[in-house]
Design a protein around this motif. Structure first.
Motif, mmCIF file in Angstrom:
data_model
loop_
_atom_site.group_PDB
_atom_site.id
_atom_site.type_symbol
_atom_site.label_atom_id
_atom_site.label_comp_id
_atom_site.label_asym_id
_atom_site.label_seq_id
_atom_site.Cartn_x
_atom_site.Cartn_y
_atom_site.Cartn_z
ATOM 1 N N LYS A 68 0.810 -1.224 0.000
ATOM 2 C CA LYS A 68 0.000 0.000 0.000
ATOM 3 C C LYS A 68 0.838 1.267 0.000
ATOM 4 O O LYS A 68 0.319 2.360 -0.231
ATOM 5 C CB LYS A 68 -0.952 0.009 1.202
ATOM 6 N N GLU A 69 2.139 1.142 0.275
ATOM 7 C CA GLU A 69 3.002 2.316 0.277
ATOM 8 C C GLU A 69 4.180 2.077 -0.655
ATOM 9 O O GLU A 69 4.439 0.953 -1.069
ATOM 10 C CB GLU A 69 3.504 2.609 1.702
ATOM 11 N N GLY A 70 4.905 3.143 -0.956
ATOM 12 C CA GLY A 70 6.065 3.017 -1.818
ATOM 13 C C GLY A 70 5.963 3.951 -3.012
ATOM 14 O O GLY A 70 5.013 4.718 -3.163
ATOM 15 N N ARG A 71 6.961 3.851 -3.860
ATOM 16 C CA ARG A 71 7.055 4.724 -5.034
ATOM 17 C C ARG A 71 6.899 3.871 -6.292
ATOM 18 O O ARG A 71 7.573 2.851 -6.443
ATOM 19 C CB ARG A 71 8.405 5.446 -5.025
ATOM 20 N N LEU A 72 6.009 4.293 -7.179
ATOM 21 C CA LEU A 72 5.680 3.507 -8.370
ATOM 22 C C LEU A 72 5.745 4.391 -9.607
ATOM 23 O O LEU A 72 5.315 5.542 -9.582
ATOM 24 C CB LEU A 72 4.291 2.896 -8.213
ATOM 25 N N ILE A 73 6.270 3.841 -10.702
ATOM 26 C CA ILE A 73 6.240 4.510 -11.996
ATOM 27 C C ILE A 73 5.453 3.644 -12.963
ATOM 28 O O ILE A 73 5.654 2.432 -13.030
ATOM 29 C CB ILE A 73 7.659 4.823 -12.526
ATOM 30 N N ASP A 74 4.518 4.271 -13.674
ATOM 31 C CA ASP A 74 3.683 3.581 -14.658
ATOM 32 C C ASP A 74 4.160 3.997 -16.049
ATOM 33 O O ASP A 74 4.078 5.172 -16.424
ATOM 34 C CB ASP A 74 2.216 3.969 -14.440
ATOM 35 N N ILE A 75 4.676 3.036 -16.803
ATOM 36 C CA ILE A 75 5.294 3.308 -18.103
ATOM 37 C C ILE A 75 4.244 3.233 -19.211
ATOM 38 O O ILE A 75 3.462 2.290 -19.280
ATOM 39 C CB ILE A 75 6.409 2.273 -18.401
ATOM 40 N N GLY A 76 4.250 4.240 -20.093
ATOM 41 C CA GLY A 76 3.279 4.269 -21.185
ATOM 42 C C GLY A 76 1.862 4.361 -20.653
ATOM 43 O O GLY A 76 0.969 3.612 -21.056
ATOM 44 N N SER A 77 1.630 5.320 -19.770
ATOM 45 C CA SER A 77 0.400 5.353 -18.975
ATOM 46 C C SER A 77 -0.854 5.584 -19.806
ATOM 47 O O SER A 77 -1.938 5.164 -19.417
ATOM 48 C CB SER A 77 0.524 6.428 -17.895
ATOM 49 N N GLY A 78 -0.738 6.257 -20.936
ATOM 50 C CA GLY A 78 -1.886 6.425 -21.832
ATOM 51 C C GLY A 78 -3.047 7.137 -21.176
ATOM 52 O O GLY A 78 -2.946 8.285 -20.762
ATOM 53 N N ALA A 79 -4.164 6.429 -21.029
ATOM 54 C CA ALA A 79 -5.352 7.014 -20.401
ATOM 55 C C ALA A 79 -5.229 7.096 -18.883
ATOM 56 O O ALA A 79 -6.072 7.707 -18.220
ATOM 57 C CB ALA A 79 -6.588 6.192 -20.769
ATOM 58 N N GLY A 80 -4.170 6.464 -18.322
ATOM 59 C CA GLY A 80 -3.972 6.484 -16.873
ATOM 60 C C GLY A 80 -4.213 5.143 -16.215
ATOM 61 O O GLY A 80 -4.456 5.057 -15.008
ATOM 62 N N MET A 81 -4.114 4.096 -17.036
ATOM 63 C CA MET A 81 -4.343 2.749 -16.512
ATOM 64 C C MET A 81 -3.098 1.886 -16.698
ATOM 65 O O MET A 81 -2.587 1.822 -17.826
ATOM 66 C CB MET A 81 -5.543 2.114 -17.224
ATOM 67 N N PRO A 82 -2.591 1.296 -15.618
ATOM 68 C CA PRO A 82 -3.231 1.179 -14.302
ATOM 69 C C PRO A 82 -2.886 2.279 -13.295
ATOM 70 O O PRO A 82 -3.395 2.267 -12.189
ATOM 71 C CB PRO A 82 -2.691 -0.157 -13.787
ATOM 72 N N GLY A 83 -2.014 3.241 -13.652
ATOM 73 C CA GLY A 83 -1.451 4.154 -12.655
ATOM 74 C C GLY A 83 -2.467 4.911 -11.816
ATOM 75 O O GLY A 83 -2.378 4.936 -10.578
ATOM 76 N N ILE A 84 -3.433 5.560 -12.465
ATOM 77 C CA ILE A 84 -4.416 6.348 -11.716
ATOM 78 C C ILE A 84 -5.317 5.428 -10.896
ATOM 79 O O ILE A 84 -5.683 5.751 -9.756
ATOM 80 C CB ILE A 84 -5.224 7.251 -12.662
ATOM 81 N N ILE A 85 -5.653 4.277 -11.442
ATOM 82 C CA ILE A 85 -6.495 3.329 -10.701
ATOM 83 C C ILE A 85 -5.768 2.820 -9.456
ATOM 84 O O ILE A 85 -6.352 2.743 -8.371
ATOM 85 C CB ILE A 85 -6.929 2.181 -11.625
#
Length: 236
Positions: A68-85
């Motif tokens: 639940k914690e930590g630092r994450l990078i979402d590559i090729g995020s596009g519409a924001g999935m999965p990063g925003i979710i």
């Protein structure tokens, strides 16, 4: 069944339970994506229930392999999935969304603002260039990517961002296991090991998905990732 209950019931079938306020925020995110879709070409899926299953739930199942914690990078995020979710579900995470198209980055930052999310931003850059920057290299606990490239190519783009002991979460379709078979050399060359390949069944359509978890065991050699043309011409 209204959309909120459809979403919550689908997530529950996937062993994820969420509060009503998070469900509402996920539905608000869907509303934004569908509203902005004509301008930014974000998704071919425009039916709301199909969107809930094949975008929101499909992305949300990745949180089962992320603390639940930590630092994450979402590559090729596009519409924001999965990063925003992931951010909506795990609010304590610090998330960076990366996309190579500037207009999508602008859309992502406007979406973040509209949803009232903190400790998340989108930047315009190419993964194979940014991961050589000392500020970003080996500084993330997790990296995610969904529908970006084949796994052997994707592993070279993503794993240089991860700290030793961190994980790459690859969200794949039903042929993830086939991609994994051709990625063993890439995983070893990039100082990683397979942590697990998890087959997921979506709750309403019974469509199959694979979530492949790759763990970083040693620092990435300085020469990786190579330039994009080299990666495409000679994948590991």
């Amino acid at each position: 069944m209204d959309l909120r209950e459809y979403l919550k019931a689908g997530l529950k079938k996937s062993d994820i339970e969420i509060e009503d306020n998070k469900a509402e925020k996920l539905l608000k995110f869907m509303e934004i994506v569908l509203r902005e879709n004509k301008k930014f070409n974000l998704t071919a899926i425009t039916d709301e229930k199909e969107f809930i299953e094949k975008h929101i739930i499909d992305s949300a199942v990745s949180v089962k392999y992320i603390n639940k914690e930590g630092r994450l990078i979402d590559i090729g995020s596009g519409a924001g999935m999965p990063g925003i979710i992931i951010k909506i579900l795990n609010d304590d995470m610090d998330i960076l969304l990366l996309d190579s198209l500037n207009k999508r980055v602008n859309y992502l930052n406007e979406t973040i603002k509209e949803l009232g999310l903190n400790n998340i931003e989108a930047i315009h850059a190419r993964a194979e260039e940014l991961s050589h920057d000392k500020e970003y290299r080996e500084s993330f606990d997790y990296v995610t990517a969904r529908a970006v490239a084949k796994l052997n190519v994707l592993t070279e783009y993503t794993t240089p961002f991860i700290k030793v002991g961190g994980k790459f979460i690859a969200l794949k379709g039903s042929k993830g296991a086939e991609e994994l078979d051709t990625s063993k050399n890439a995983i070893g060359t990039l100082s990683c090991k397979l942590n697990g390949n998890h087959e997921i069944t979506l709750p309403y359509s019974n469509s199959k998905r694979d979530i492949i978890v790759i763990e970083k065991i040693k620092p990435t050699l300085d020469r990786y990732p190579r330039k994009q043309a080299k990666i495409k011409k000679s994948p590991l």
